[in-house]
Design an enzyme around this catalytic site. Sequence first.
Site, PDB file in Angstrom:
ATOM      1  N   PRO A  36       0.792  -1.231   0.238  1.00 51.56           N
ATOM      2  CA  PRO A  36       0.096  -0.043   0.062  1.00 51.56           C
ATOM      3  C   PRO A  36       0.906   1.242   0.042  1.00 51.56           C
ATOM      4  CG  PRO A  36      -0.287  -1.034   2.184  1.00 51.56           C
ATOM      5  CD  PRO A  36       0.788  -1.945   1.182  1.00 51.56           C
ATOM      6  N   HIS A  37       0.626   2.224  -0.812  1.00 53.31           N
ATOM      7  CA  HIS A  37       1.118   3.491  -0.783  1.00 53.31           C
ATOM      8  C   HIS A  37       0.507   4.724  -1.052  1.00 53.31           C
ATOM      9  CE1 HIS A  37       1.237   1.565  -4.597  1.00 53.31           C
ATOM     10  NE2 HIS A  37       1.163   2.694  -5.261  1.00 53.31           N
ATOM     11  N   GLY A  38       0.751   5.720  -0.640  1.00 52.05           N
ATOM     12  CA  GLY A  38       0.081   7.135  -0.733  1.00 52.05           C
ATOM     13  C   GLY A  38       1.178   8.009  -0.962  1.00 52.05           C
TER      14      GLY A  38
END
Length: 151
Positions: free
Chosen positions: A66-68
């Site tokens: 997951p990445h933002g």
Amino acid sequence: MKLQDILTEDCTSCAVQISSKKKILEQICAIATNHIPEHSTFELLQSLLEREKMGSTGIGNGIAIPHGRLTGTKHVVAVLLTSEQPVAFDAIDNRAVDIFVALFVPEDCCKEHLSTLQSIAKLLSNKQMSKSIRKCTSDKALFDLINQAAE
């Protein structure tokens, strides 16, 4: 950029007892907020959830990245978590996930961000490495394993 270059020991957590995708993402954000004080845990979670809306970051074989993207921050923060039990994560192979490597990156670092994602995916695609990650029984052992890893 390699995971070894951005992961800190206090952002490494082994055998977490959490049973849902949302709870895992919340735990990741709670850990990361210590390194990104200019953003709240809620803002960090929103950045991850926005990315998940585009498609799951579960890349298969029990692994998710997951990445933002974040505005107003200058450095990349990585969080590595393993869960005691695999969690349903809508991964591309429909397998539950138990290895999570989350990234929070400055919004204007697109090229670096992609190369970091590739580097992490390459590291975790090594079956022996993911097997070793799953065998870790302490946060320190997990952190040390990543630091000793060669791509």
